[in-house]
Design an enzyme around this catalytic site. Structure first.
Site, PDB file in Angstrom:
ATOM      1  N   SER A   1       0.823  -1.216   0.000  1.00 40.12           N
ATOM      2  CA  SER A   1       0.000   0.000   0.000  1.00 40.12           C
ATOM      3  C   SER A   1       0.854   1.260   0.000  1.00 40.12           C
ATOM      4  CB  SER A   1      -0.907   0.031   1.242  1.00 40.12           C
ATOM      5  OG  SER A   1      -1.704  -1.112   1.296  1.00 40.12           O
TER       6      SER A   1
HETATM    7  N1  SAH Z   1       0.283  -5.605   4.032  1.00 44.60           N
HETATM    8  C1  SAH Z   1       1.031  -5.877   2.828  1.00 44.60           C
HETATM    9  C2  SAH Z   1       0.207  -5.549   1.583  1.00 44.60           C
HETATM   10  C3  SAH Z   1      -0.142  -6.754   0.919  1.00 44.60           C
HETATM   11  S1  SAH Z   1      -1.322  -6.702  -0.375  1.00 44.60           S
HETATM   12  C4  SAH Z   1       2.370  -5.171   2.816  1.00 44.60           C
HETATM   13  O1  SAH Z   1       2.647  -4.381   3.716  1.00 44.60           O
HETATM   14  O2  SAH Z   1       3.164  -5.433   1.903  1.00 44.60           O
HETATM   15  C5  SAH Z   1      -2.510  -7.828   0.291  1.00 44.60           C
HETATM   16  C6  SAH Z   1      -2.033  -9.215   0.559  1.00 44.60           C
HETATM   17  O3  SAH Z   1      -3.133  -9.959   1.060  1.00 44.60           O
HETATM   18  C7  SAH Z   1      -1.543  -9.975  -0.674  1.00 44.60           C
HETATM   19  O4  SAH Z   1      -0.225 -10.404  -0.468  1.00 44.60           O
HETATM   20  C8  SAH Z   1      -2.518 -11.148  -0.790  1.00 44.60           C
HETATM   21  O5  SAH Z   1      -1.919 -12.321  -1.263  1.00 44.60           O
HETATM   22  C9  SAH Z   1      -2.989 -11.285   0.643  1.00 44.60           C
HETATM   23  N2  SAH Z   1      -4.272 -11.980   0.824  1.00 44.60           N
HETATM   24  C10 SAH Z   1      -5.373 -11.909   0.047  1.00 44.60           C
HETATM   25  N3  SAH Z   1      -6.353 -12.694   0.545  1.00 44.60           N
HETATM   26  C11 SAH Z   1      -5.846 -13.258   1.683  1.00 44.60           C
HETATM   27  C12 SAH Z   1      -6.370 -14.183   2.643  1.00 44.60           C
HETATM   28  N4  SAH Z   1      -7.601 -14.692   2.546  1.00 44.60           N
HETATM   29  N5  SAH Z   1      -5.577 -14.547   3.678  1.00 44.60           N
HETATM   30  C13 SAH Z   1      -4.300 -14.059   3.796  1.00 44.60           C
HETATM   31  N6  SAH Z   1      -3.756 -13.213   2.908  1.00 44.60           N
HETATM   32  C14 SAH Z   1      -4.512 -12.799   1.869  1.00 44.60           C
END
Ligand code: SAH
Length: 239
Positions: A90
Site C-alpha cells: 500500500s
Molecule cells: N500488508 C502488505 C500488503 C499486501 S497486499 C504489505 O505491507 O506489503 C494484500 C495481501 O493480502 C496480498 O499479499 C494477498 O496475497 C494477501 N491476501 C489476500 N487474501 C488473503 C487471505 N484470505 N488470507 C491471507 N492473505 C490474503
C-alpha cells in the site's frame, strides 16, 4: 612467470572495485534514509497522522528493503507498488493511517491479514506491538518471513494460510488489520477481537473502489464507521 606478475595488480583492481561498490551502496542507503524522512514529513505528518509511535515506526522501517530491488528508487513515492504475484504494497500514507488507528505499542496484540511484503507487519512491530501476520500466497509468506528476520523484525509471527479464519490459537487480539478487500467482514475475525477491540479493513467489490471501515466490538454489539474510499487487492479464498 608472466601470469604471476599480473596477479598483485589484478588483486589491487578487485579490491578497488569492492571498495567502490561499498561506497556506492552506503551512499544509496543514506539517500534512501533522506527520502524516507521526507516521505514521513510530506506524506504522513502533513496529512494529519499524529501518533508518535506510528510516526517513529514510519521513520525507522526501511520501506525500500520490502519492495523488489527494481522498485527501490520508488519506495518512498506517494503510491502503492507491485511486490510480485499480482499483489501490491500500500501507499505509505495508507499504511500509516491504518497503523495509527489500531493504537499500536507495547502490550498490544495485533493480527494482520495479508502479509504481502511484510512492511505493514514491520511498521506495527517497530511500535513495540506483538504482531501476528497471515499470508495466503505461500511464496510471499516465505519471502516476507525471511525478510522480517533479516531486517530485525523476527519477533513477528507469520503463517501461510487463508486469513479468513484468523489465528484462533493466538486470539483474542486487541486489533486486526486486513490489507485485502473483501465484500463483507469475515465473521471469524470479529470473533477473535477482544472486547473493545478494533478492526480496520477495506470492504467492497474487489473490482471497484472500496470503503476503509473501522469495526469495533463492544461485548456482543458491533459498531462500524466508514473512513475513506480506498483501492486494495482482492481478499482471496483458499480453494
Ligand atoms: N500488508 C502488505 C500488503 C499486501 S497486499 C504489505 O505491507 O506489503 C494484500 C495481501 O493480502 C496480498 O499479499 C494477498 O496475497 C494477501 N491476501 C489476500 N487474501 C488473503 C487471505 N484470505 N488470507 C491471507 N492473505 C490474503
Amino acid at each position: 612467470m608472466r601470469s604471476l606478475s599480473v596477479l598483485p595488480y589484478m588483486v589491487f583492481v578487485l579490491l578497488l572495485w569492492i571498495a567502490l561498490l561499498s561506497v556506492c551502496s552506503t551512499r544509496a542507503e543514506s539517500n534512501r534514509a533522506t527520502e524516507r524522512m521526507a516521505m514521513v514529513t510530506e506524506q504522513i505528518v502533513a496529512r494529519g497522522v499524529k501518533d508518535p509511535a506510528t510516526v517513529a515506526a514510519m521513520r525507522a522501517v526501511p520501506r525500500h528493503r520490502f519492495v523488489p530491488r527494481i522498485q527501490a528508487a520508488s519506495a518512498y513515492a506517494d503510491r502503492p507498488l507491485p511486490i510480485g504475484h499480482g499483489q501490491t504494497i500500500s501507499q505509505p500514507f495508507i499504511v500509516a493511517y491504518m497503523t495509527e488507528i489500531v493504537r499500536p505499542g507495547p502490550g498490544r496484540k495485533i493480527l494482520e491479514i495479508g502479509t504481502g511484503s511484510g512492511y505493514q507487519a514491520a511498521v506495527l512491530a517497530a511500535t513495540g506491538a506483538e504482531v501476528y501476520s497471515i499470508e495466503i500466497i505461500p511464496e510471499l509468506a516465505t519471502a516476507a518471513a525471511a525478510r522480517l528476520r533479516e531486517l530485525g523484525y523476527g519477533a513477528v509471527q507469520t503463517r501461510a494460510a487463508d486469513g479468513y479464519y484468523g489465528w484462533a490459537e493466538q486470539a483474542p487480539f486487541d486489533a486486526i488489520i486486513v490489507t485485502a478487500a473483501s465484500e463483507f467482514v469475515p465473521p471469524p475475525l470479529i470473533e477473535q477481537l477482544k472486547d473493545a477491540g478494533l478492526m480496520i479493513l477495506p470492504v467492497g467489490s474487489p473490482f471497484f473502489v472500496q470503503t476503509l471501515m473501522l469495526v469495533q466490538k463492544h461485548g456482543e454489539a458491533i459498531t462500524s464507521a466508514n473512513l475513506m474510499p480506498v483501492r486494495f487487492v482482492p481478499f482471496r479464498r483458499a480453494e
